[in-house]
Design an enzyme around this catalytic site. Structure first.
Site, PDB file in Angstrom:
ATOM      1  N   LYS A 115      39.080 -58.684 121.528  1.00  0.00           N
ATOM      2  CA  LYS A 115      38.867 -57.475 120.741  1.00  0.00           C
ATOM      3  C   LYS A 115      37.386 -57.257 120.469  1.00  0.00           C
ATOM      4  O   LYS A 115      36.958 -57.027 119.346  1.00  0.00           O
ATOM      5  CB  LYS A 115      39.666 -57.540 119.450  1.00  0.00           C
ATOM      6  N   ILE A 152      32.363 -55.048 118.171  1.00  0.00           N
ATOM      7  CA  ILE A 152      33.783 -55.220 117.882  1.00  0.00           C
ATOM      8  C   ILE A 152      34.582 -53.986 118.306  1.00  0.00           C
ATOM      9  O   ILE A 152      34.090 -52.869 118.296  1.00  0.00           O
ATOM     10  CB  ILE A 152      34.029 -55.543 116.391  1.00  0.00           C
ATOM     11  N   CYS A 153      35.812 -54.210 118.676  1.00  0.00           N
ATOM     12  CA  CYS A 153      36.707 -53.142 119.135  1.00  0.00           C
ATOM     13  C   CYS A 153      37.364 -52.470 117.935  1.00  0.00           C
ATOM     14  O   CYS A 153      38.125 -53.101 117.203  1.00  0.00           O
ATOM     15  CB  CYS A 153      37.769 -53.714 120.067  1.00  0.00           C
ATOM     16  N   LEU A 154      37.075 -51.195 117.750  1.00  0.00           N
ATOM     17  CA  LEU A 154      37.673 -50.424 116.665  1.00  0.00           C
ATOM     18  C   LEU A 154      38.408 -49.188 117.191  1.00  0.00           C
ATOM     19  O   LEU A 154      38.812 -48.328 116.422  1.00  0.00           O
ATOM     20  CB  LEU A 154      36.586 -49.977 115.673  1.00  0.00           C
TER      21      LEU A 154
END
Length: 157
Positions: free
Chosen positions: A99, A106-108
């Protein structure tokens, strides 16, 4: 969440004078959010920016099993801000979780970015921290600890 002030000025870095107004609102919202966190014994991040307010950096922390884990964070304000949310990087965790994108970002995309898009220009950096980074840390850090990808500094000695 309702205790984080919403922003009114729809401006990004290339909007010059309006950007100055937007930055004032960003700082006011961040200050209020940090004060609320301190009052509820949940002081978990520090942020500062360059003079122009376009590059931000600081530290965040997450407590797991009574141990505090600290991470450096950084992000830049996109030229299309506030339409586009900033991408927060946690360089220490780069490559340790699926993620995460390149350079520790970071993956949002699945959960936070649609929420951000529905709330432009009301959401700002305090909302990014509260609804983006905070939940991401709560999901990822315990998994990374369990997998042995990160260790508390006291356990490393």
């Amino acid at each position: 969440m309702t205790e984080i002030p919403v922003l009114r000025t729809n401006a990004g870095p290339r909007d010059r004078e309006l950007w100055v107004q937007r930055l004032k609102e960003e700082y006011q919202s961040l200050i209020q959010y940090v004060e609320n966190n301190k009052n509820s014994d949940n002081d978990w991040f520090r942020l500062e920016s360059n003079k122009e307010g376009t590059r931000w950096f600081g530290k965040c922390s997450y407590i797991h099993d009574f141990l505090k884990y600290e991470f450096d964070i950084e992000f830049e304000i996109p030229i299309t801000y506030p339409t586009t949310a900033p991408e927060i990087a946690v360089p220490k965790l780069d490559g340790k979780t699926a993620k995460m994108y390149r350079c520790g970002k970071i993956c949002l995309t699945d959960h936070f970015k649609p929420l951000w898009a529905r709330n432009v220009p009301k959401f700002g950096l305090a909302h990014l921290m509260a609804l983006g980074l905070g939940p991401w840390l709560a999901v990822e850090v315990p998994d990374l600890i369990q997998m042995g990808e990160i260790q508390h500094k006291e356990k490393c000695n």
